[in-house]
Design a protein around this motif. Structure first.
Motif, PDB file in Angstrom:
ATOM      1  N   ALA A   1      -4.978 -25.820   2.117  1.00  0.00           N
ATOM      2  CA  ALA A   1      -3.544 -26.096   2.231  1.00  0.00           C
ATOM      3  C   ALA A   1      -2.789 -25.544   1.029  1.00  0.00           C
ATOM      4  N   ILE A   2      -3.373 -25.657  -0.145  1.00  0.00           N
ATOM      5  CA  ILE A   2      -2.734 -25.121  -1.356  1.00  0.00           C
ATOM      6  C   ILE A   2      -2.604 -23.602  -1.260  1.00  0.00           C
ATOM      7  N   VAL A   3      -3.670 -22.951  -0.794  1.00  0.00           N
ATOM      8  CA  VAL A   3      -3.634 -21.487  -0.629  1.00  0.00           C
ATOM      9  C   VAL A   3      -2.601 -21.105   0.425  1.00  0.00           C
ATOM     10  N   GLY A   4      -2.551 -21.872   1.519  1.00  0.00           N
ATOM     11  CA  GLY A   4      -1.574 -21.594   2.571  1.00  0.00           C
ATOM     12  C   GLY A   4      -0.149 -21.717   2.064  1.00  0.00           C
ATOM     13  N   ASN A   5       0.114 -22.729   1.248  1.00  0.00           N
ATOM     14  CA  ASN A   5       1.451 -22.894   0.674  1.00  0.00           C
ATOM     15  C   ASN A   5       1.786 -21.766  -0.297  1.00  0.00           C
ATOM     16  N   ALA A   6       0.770 -21.257  -0.971  1.00  0.00           N
ATOM     17  CA  ALA A   6       0.999 -20.128  -1.875  1.00  0.00           C
ATOM     18  C   ALA A   6       1.441 -18.897  -1.088  1.00  0.00           C
ATOM     19  N   PHE A   7       0.822 -18.674   0.072  1.00  0.00           N
ATOM     20  CA  PHE A   7       1.243 -17.556   0.919  1.00  0.00           C
ATOM     21  C   PHE A   7       2.679 -17.757   1.404  1.00  0.00           C
ATOM     22  N   GLU A   8       3.066 -19.013   1.644  1.00  0.00           N
ATOM     23  CA  GLU A   8       4.445 -19.276   2.047  1.00  0.00           C
ATOM     24  C   GLU A   8       5.419 -18.840   0.958  1.00  0.00           C
ATOM     25  N   PHE A   9       5.103 -19.174  -0.292  1.00  0.00           N
ATOM     26  CA  PHE A   9       6.002 -18.790  -1.378  1.00  0.00           C
ATOM     27  C   PHE A   9       6.033 -17.272  -1.543  1.00  0.00           C
ATOM     28  N   LYS A  10       4.894 -16.646  -1.372  1.00  0.00           N
ATOM     29  CA  LYS A  10       4.837 -15.183  -1.450  1.00  0.00           C
ATOM     30  C   LYS A  10       5.690 -14.558  -0.351  1.00  0.00           C
ATOM     31  N   LEU A  11       5.626 -15.136   0.857  1.00  0.00           N
ATOM     32  CA  LEU A  11       6.446 -14.640   1.964  1.00  0.00           C
ATOM     33  C   LEU A  11       7.930 -14.917   1.720  1.00  0.00           C
ATOM     34  N   SER A  12       8.224 -16.018   1.014  1.00  0.00           N
ATOM     35  CA  SER A  12       9.622 -16.303   0.675  1.00  0.00           C
ATOM     36  C   SER A  12      10.214 -15.164  -0.145  1.00  0.00           C
ATOM     37  N   GLY A  13       9.418 -14.641  -1.066  1.00  0.00           N
ATOM     38  CA  GLY A  13       9.876 -13.484  -1.834  1.00  0.00           C
ATOM     39  C   GLY A  13       9.995 -12.248  -0.968  1.00  0.00           C
ATOM     40  N   ALA A  14       9.044 -12.081  -0.036  1.00  0.00           N
ATOM     41  CA  ALA A  14       9.070 -10.906   0.848  1.00  0.00           C
ATOM     42  C   ALA A  14      10.299 -10.913   1.746  1.00  0.00           C
ATOM     43  N   PHE A  15      10.799 -12.120   2.084  1.00  0.00           N
ATOM     44  CA  PHE A  15      12.020 -12.207   2.888  1.00  0.00           C
ATOM     45  C   PHE A  15      13.173 -11.488   2.208  1.00  0.00           C
ATOM     46  N   MET A  16      13.177 -11.497   0.868  1.00  0.00           N
ATOM     47  CA  MET A  16      14.238 -10.845   0.099  1.00  0.00           C
ATOM     48  C   MET A  16      13.721  -9.580  -0.580  1.00  0.00           C
ATOM     49  N   HIS A  17      12.631  -9.025  -0.027  1.00  0.00           N
ATOM     50  CA  HIS A  17      12.061  -7.749  -0.509  1.00  0.00           C
ATOM     51  C   HIS A  17      11.600  -7.844  -1.963  1.00  0.00           C
TER      52      HIS A  17
ATOM     53  N   ILE B   1       5.892 -11.045  -5.015  1.00  0.00           N
ATOM     54  CA  ILE B   1       5.476 -12.103  -5.929  1.00  0.00           C
ATOM     55  C   ILE B   1       3.951 -12.094  -6.016  1.00  0.00           C
ATOM     56  N   PRO B   2       3.389 -11.940  -7.206  1.00  0.00           N
ATOM     57  CA  PRO B   2       1.926 -11.939  -7.348  1.00  0.00           C
ATOM     58  C   PRO B   2       1.325 -13.249  -6.820  1.00  0.00           C
ATOM     59  N   PHE B   3       0.176 -13.147  -6.181  1.00  0.00           N
ATOM     60  CA  PHE B   3      -0.423 -14.332  -5.574  1.00  0.00           C
ATOM     61  C   PHE B   3      -0.749 -15.420  -6.605  1.00  0.00           C
ATOM     62  N   PRO B   4      -1.299 -15.101  -7.789  1.00  0.00           N
ATOM     63  CA  PRO B   4      -1.560 -16.161  -8.774  1.00  0.00           C
ATOM     64  C   PRO B   4      -0.305 -16.958  -9.127  1.00  0.00           C
ATOM     65  N   ARG B   5       0.823 -16.251  -9.256  1.00  0.00           N
ATOM     66  CA  ARG B   5       2.085 -16.935  -9.547  1.00  0.00           C
ATOM     67  C   ARG B   5       2.502 -17.810  -8.372  1.00  0.00           C
ATOM     68  N   ALA B   6       2.333 -17.306  -7.140  1.00  0.00           N
ATOM     69  CA  ALA B   6       2.669 -18.077  -5.945  1.00  0.00           C
ATOM     70  C   ALA B   6       1.799 -19.323  -5.845  1.00  0.00           C
ATOM     71  N   LEU B   7       0.533 -19.173  -6.209  1.00  0.00           N
ATOM     72  CA  LEU B   7      -0.392 -20.312  -6.176  1.00  0.00           C
ATOM     73  C   LEU B   7       0.045 -21.377  -7.183  1.00  0.00           C
ATOM     74  N   GLU B   8       0.429 -20.935  -8.344  1.00  0.00           N
ATOM     75  CA  GLU B   8       0.888 -21.855  -9.398  1.00  0.00           C
ATOM     76  C   GLU B   8       2.112 -22.635  -8.948  1.00  0.00           C
ATOM     77  N   ILE B   9       3.090 -21.936  -8.389  1.00  0.00           N
ATOM     78  CA  ILE B   9       4.328 -22.580  -7.952  1.00  0.00           C
ATOM     79  C   ILE B   9       4.065 -23.551  -6.805  1.00  0.00           C
ATOM     80  N   SER B  10       3.186 -23.178  -5.873  1.00  0.00           N
ATOM     81  CA  SER B  10       2.913 -24.049  -4.729  1.00  0.00           C
ATOM     82  C   SER B  10       2.290 -25.363  -5.176  1.00  0.00           C
ATOM     83  N   ILE B  11       1.425 -25.316  -6.185  1.00  0.00           N
ATOM     84  CA  ILE B  11       0.793 -26.539  -6.701  1.00  0.00           C
ATOM     85  C   ILE B  11       1.831 -27.419  -7.389  1.00  0.00           C
TER      86      ILE B  11
END
Length: 299
Positions: free
Chosen positions: A72-88, A91-101
């Protein structure tokens, strides 16, 4: 509503998000009230089904703890990464993982909530507060659509009218999110990835709840547990209480009799799922916080 929500309100909310995050007193009160409701519900559930906690299958609980929660934590990290992709933005995955936690843990603490944490983090990638909030609301719409459709499909074998409400509202919400994404010029590929990410998270949430039911010694099918994912939506909507504390469990208790389970079973399964998640989230968030503080001191 042209964009399903009043963007003027979203913009105003984005402008004041820092002020909102500083209202610690209100959030502490909400946390106390939520915890009180959770404790009362838990007490009644245990009194109703006193044998459930005596026969916990710790092996299944450990599967949720060691596999379900990290996924679930990894899945939420992908959500944050996709949030950045929405605005082109990439976002590096390690950073997305950190923010999701941090965001998931912040939902339960008298700190800025998960949405505020994500929006502020997106700001560091030059995404405005208005756009950051819009993205989070869009993900919420996608999530609601997938969860309602998922629950409605799982209720099809049961002779209850509620399944049609779930299906109709889910379809309407899904179509609305698609139109909204088009208005925001979000790439269709990115939108489809967001749908897949939400589908994975809903399925994983249902699986965790099913395993929690089995861990409590409750004989239930996956379809019965899948209906409880609606509780997560209600808990998020009632965001005035941190992480919907008590509300998710209460909704699960209300839905349990519909699928032939005791209300106490639904409450305890959702409560066990929450506790197992926090056992991973809090130490992880604390470790990240300590590491960041140490890094700042070294600089």
């Amino acid at each position: 509503m042209r964009y399903l929500l009043n963007l003027r309100f979203l913009c105003r909310f984005g402008t004041n998000i820092k002020d909102t995050s500083e209202r610690q007193g209100f959030r502490r009160i909400a946390l106390i009230l939520g915890a009180l409701g959770f404790a009362i519900g838990l007490t009644f559930a245990i009194k109703s089904q006193p044998n459930l906690l005596h026969n916990i299958r710790w092996g299944l609980a450990c599967v949720v703890l060691a596999v379900g929660v990290p996924l679930a934590i990894v899945g939420n990290a992908f959500e944050f990464k996709l949030s950045g992709a929405f605005m082109h933005r990439n976002i590096p995955f390690p950073r997305a993982l950190e923010i999701s936690i941090i965001a998931s843990a912040a939902n339960m603490l008298p700190l800025p909530g998960g949405v505020a944490t994500r929006v502020i983090a997106l700001k560091s990638y030059k995404i405005s507060y208005k756009d950051g909030i819009t993205i989070n609301f869009l993900f919420a719409f996608i999530w609601a659509a997938i969860a309602l459709l998922f629950a409605g499909i799982c209720l099809l074998p049961y002779e209850i009218w509620m399944k049609w409400i779930f299906l109709v509202v889910g379809l309407g919400t899904g179509f609305g999110s698609l139109v909204w994404a088009g208005k925001r010029n979000i790439p269709m590929k990115t939108y489809c990835l967001a749908v897949l990410q939400r589908l994975f998270m809903v399925f994983l949430g249902a699986l965790r709840l099913w395993l929690c039911l089995l861990a409590l010694g409750i004989s239930a099918g996956f379809g019965q547990a899948a209906v409880f994912v609606v509780g997560s939506i209600v808990g998020s909507v009632v965001s005035v209480v941190p992480a919907g504390l008590g509300f998710r469990e209460g909704v699960s208790a209300g839905l349990a009799p519909i699928v032939g389970l005791a209300a106490a079973s639904g409450f305890l399964a959702a409560a066990l799922n929450r506790v197992l998640g926090l056992l991973i989230l809090f130490p992880s968030a604390l470790s990240i916080g300590l590491f960041q503080r140490k890094s700042r001191k070294e600089i």
